[in-house]
Design a protein around this motif. Structure first.
Motif, mmCIF file in Angstrom:
data_model
loop_
_atom_site.group_PDB
_atom_site.id
_atom_site.type_symbol
_atom_site.label_atom_id
_atom_site.label_comp_id
_atom_site.label_asym_id
_atom_site.label_seq_id
_atom_site.Cartn_x
_atom_site.Cartn_y
_atom_site.Cartn_z
ATOM 1 N N UNK A 263 113.617 52.991 9.264
ATOM 2 C CA UNK A 263 115.320 54.015 8.531
ATOM 3 C C UNK A 263 114.073 55.066 8.731
ATOM 4 N N UNK A 264 113.861 56.104 9.811
ATOM 5 C CA UNK A 264 113.298 57.749 10.247
ATOM 6 C C UNK A 264 114.033 58.041 9.430
ATOM 7 N N UNK A 295 104.712 62.641 10.628
ATOM 8 C CA UNK A 295 104.326 62.602 11.553
ATOM 9 C C UNK A 295 104.326 61.210 12.676
ATOM 10 N N UNK A 296 103.966 59.721 11.887
ATOM 11 C CA UNK A 296 103.818 58.762 12.351
ATOM 12 C C UNK A 296 106.029 58.700 12.106
ATOM 13 N N UNK A 297 106.687 58.843 10.880
ATOM 14 C CA UNK A 297 108.111 58.671 11.688
ATOM 15 C C UNK A 297 108.668 59.155 12.332
ATOM 16 N N UNK A 298 108.282 60.696 13.135
ATOM 17 C CA UNK A 298 108.784 60.855 14.564
ATOM 18 C C UNK A 298 108.464 61.037 15.436
ATOM 19 N N UNK A 300 107.169 57.171 15.420
ATOM 20 C CA UNK A 300 108.059 55.589 16.028
ATOM 21 C C UNK A 300 109.377 56.122 16.844
ATOM 22 N N UNK A 301 110.157 57.512 16.029
ATOM 23 C CA UNK A 301 111.770 57.918 16.190
ATOM 24 C C UNK A 301 111.636 57.922 17.946
ATOM 25 N N UNK A 302 110.176 57.993 18.544
ATOM 26 C CA UNK A 302 110.061 58.560 19.695
ATOM 27 C C UNK A 302 110.518 60.082 20.619
ATOM 28 N N UNK A 303 110.173 61.391 18.454
ATOM 29 C CA UNK A 303 110.488 62.417 19.096
ATOM 30 C C UNK A 303 109.004 62.752 19.167
#
Length: 661
Positions: A263-264, A295-298, A300-303
């Protein structure tokens, strides 16, 4: 990347354990300490306030912390305790920038404090050793850190009677197990810490840290409902203080929770709240840690573009780059991000930087990944050259050589991957065996500590029983024996006198007194009413026997069950007997209230008197047999003892006992 996410959050939790314990309302806390410094208070109070402000600002503003530490020197006076505490707080100030000097200061503080008797010095010894252990953990010597916590910190905290610091030690052990992926052990220690800290005044700040830690452990174990429950428990404590430093860590833990559930957007929202609060509080490094989680959220969001932007910005921050663990995260994160963007040259360069910095298992795995990435990079370069050659010439022989070269490169890559996999599997198995052996050693140490404690309690009970036997023998010899000897002498001389009636009257009186004395001794040994009619009747008879014109005893009983085991009933009777005797003989009380109640396996005793009271500071070293017997019997029934007393006003004793099987 999932492995890096887990290792990142282990580093964040370690930061929690090294922070000072201050109330959640830290703004009011610092204001109250500043008021003490500026008000009309004695030197001891002012030096203590300056020390606490030094600890609070040691990780936030070293210049300001040093100013408070220097101020404290003006108020130390000739107090041995205050002078022994100075190197401890100086060590806190040096811990981040000059660890070797900090270690020396903590050891100096311990050597000075051990010469000072009392629970306060023991409590600060525990803190000095804990800080020393943290510096060993920073050097990746977790075995030394565990040894210090188990054999130094926890015994000193127990000796000081500091339940809150015992809870902190349990949290520290839980963090070590969590960082080493021992999820079940980490959960057990964190739950034990919660049971020790929950409901204790002044433990709210530390309890919040325990909730963060166990929540993260549940997240990494895939137990999301339990993790959410722990985060909610933390927020119940934090919600009244939305500007507290601890709220920053809450948003970090919540960001981790949402990231691991993919749930990014929610993760980024929580992390942004924490970053904004850190900026308002001027906590640069704390905000940067949350940016690293972004950074890790972005990623894994592939952003990947946004992920690269965050990492490059963090590379410019001196606070973030000062720590090797953070640089490892940044280098590897940039390598993975550039790889995802298809930019193999910078990906290879950042992975090389990561390899040079990392060590042990991380270094081994990174070298394997570098070999694979280098092969891909060289493969891509070779293909570019092949394309140029094919464009320049359509010779079939040249095409054949290029095709053969490509096959050789692919074979080399395959061989490298096989070798890398073999080395990784070998290292993993060896590391697993070592971890299992360490766990066995840790458990053996804990079992030995528990056995020593049980032996101490049993020894104390046996000594108490032996003193009881000596007391009974003395009573029989000096009391009843002397009276009966007198009766014998008078009966022998009865024939020589004339006033037989008066002599017989006197002898009967002595025999009557002897019988009363005998009944009293028998009651002290084993009250007959306890054996025949049960605990409640025996306690009522005890109060009746001790009641007099100068001492009134009010006995109240609620829900006492008749099926309590006889040895337990005798122990409870002895505890009540000792407390009432102390109130009458030593406190000179004229009014005593005794309340006894039972709720399932819990038995509660409350004794209040209006006697002369006593100084609680000496209770830990009290040498009286009566108080020692009370403590030993409470420990025997796995109970809790709480004493509050005010000089010339009276004493209240609250006891909770376990009467279950």
């Amino acid at each position: 990347m999932a492995k890096l996410i887990k290792s990142l959050f282990c580093c964040i939790v370690f930061a929690y354990s090294a922070m000072a314990q201050v109330p959640l309302n830290d703004l009011a806390y610092t204001d109250s300490l500043s008021a003490i410094l500026n008000g009309q208070h004695n030197d001891s109070s002012k030096s203590g306030a300056a020390f606490q402000l030094t600890e609070y600002y040691a990780q936030k503003d070293t210049i300001r912390a040093m100013q408070y530490l220097q101020q404290s020197r003006a108020w130390l006076g000739n107090s041995p305790l205050l002078r022994a505490l100075y190197p401890y707080y100086y060590g806190l100030l040096l811990a981040r920038t000059q660890p070797p000097l900090a270690e020396a200061q903590f050891l100096l503080a311990d050597s000075l404090l051990k010469k000072i008797p009392g629970s306060a010095s023991c409590g600060f010894q525990a803190r000095a050793w804990q800080k020393y252990g943290v510096l060993q953990q920073v050097k990746d010597n977790e075995e030394a850190y565990m040894d210090i916590i188990i054999h130094k910190v926890m015994p000193l905290a127990r000796q000081a009677g500091d339940s809150i610091f015992i809870g902190k030690s349990l949290l520290d052990l839980g963090i070590v197990f969590k960082n080493n992926a021992k999820r079940d052990k980490a959960e057990a220690y964190c739950l034990e810490a919660i049971s020790v800290l929950k409901g204790r005044e002044g433990a709210e700040s530390l309890l919040v840290e325990v909730y963060y830690t166990i929540a993260e452990n549940y997240i990494l174990s895939g137990k999301n409902p339990q993790a959410r429950a722990m985060l909610d428990s933390a927020w119940v404590l934090l919600s009244p203080y939305p500007e507290s430093d601890k709220v920053i860590d809450y948003y970090g833990a919540e960001g981790m929770y949402y990231t691991m559930q993919a749930q990014f957007d929610k993760a980024l929202g929580s992390l942004d709240k924490g970053i904004q609060l850190a900026r308002r509080r001027g906590l640069r490094y704390e905000g940067q840690r949350l940016e690293l989680q972004q950074f890790y959220a972005y990623y894994n969001q592939k952003n990947f573009a946004k992920a690269k932007e965050v990492m490059l910005r963090l590379m410019q921050q001196p606070e973030m780059m000062a720590r090797a663990n953070n640089r490892i995260q940044l280098y590897y994160g940039l390598a993975e991000t550039y790889r995802a963007l298809g930019q193999m040259t910078p990906a290879y360069q950042w992975l090389m930087s990561f390899s040079q910095l990392s060590d042990s298992l991380s270094a081994s795995r990174s070298r394997n990944e570098i070999s694979a990435l280098e092969a891909k990079y060289r493969n891509a370069e070779s293909r570019k050259r092949i394309s140029v050659l094919e464009a320049a010439s359509e010779s079939s022989s040249l095409s054949a050589r290029n095709t053969l070269l490509t096959l050789w490169l692919l074979a080399a890559v395959s061989i490298a991957l096989v070798i890398a996999s073999a080395f990784t599997l070998f290292y993993y198995r060896n590391n697993k065996k070592l971890s299992e052996q360490k766990e066995i050693n840790y458990q053996q140490q804990l079992r030995e500590m528990e056995q020593q404690q049980q032996l101490g309690i049993s020894r104390a009970m046996l000594e108490g029983e032996e003193r009881e036997r000596r007391r009974v023998a003395r009573d029989l010899h000096d009391g009843l024996g002397g009276m009966l000897a007198g009766v014998k002498i008078k009966l022998s001389n009865l024939g020589a006198g004339h006033d037989h009636h008066a002599a017989l009257h006197n002898i009967v009186g002595q025999l009557d007194s002897s019988m009363k004395e005998l009944r009293l001794i028998a009651r002290n040994l084993m009250p007959e009413s306890l054996l025949k009619f049960g605990l409640e009747t025996a306690l009522k008879d005890l109060c009746e026997s001790l009641r007099s014109e100068r001492t009134q005893i009010d006995f109240q009983a609620f829900g006492i069950e008749p099926d309590i085991a006889e040895p337990v009933q005798v122990t409870i009777y002895r505890i009540v007997q000792e407390t009432l005797t102390n109130a009458i003989r030593h406190a000179n009380a004229s009014e005593i209230l005794l309340q006894c109640s039972q709720n399932g396996d819990a038995f509660f005793i409350t004794v209040e008197d209006n006697g002369k009271g006593f100084d609680l500071s000496g209770i830990a070293n009290a040498a009286g047999i009566g108080m020692s017997n009370i403590k030993n019997r409470v420990k025997y029934l796995k109970g809790k003892l709480d004493i509050s007393s005010v000089l010339n006003e009276g004493t209240t004793i609250n006891i909770e006992l376990n009467v279950g099987d």
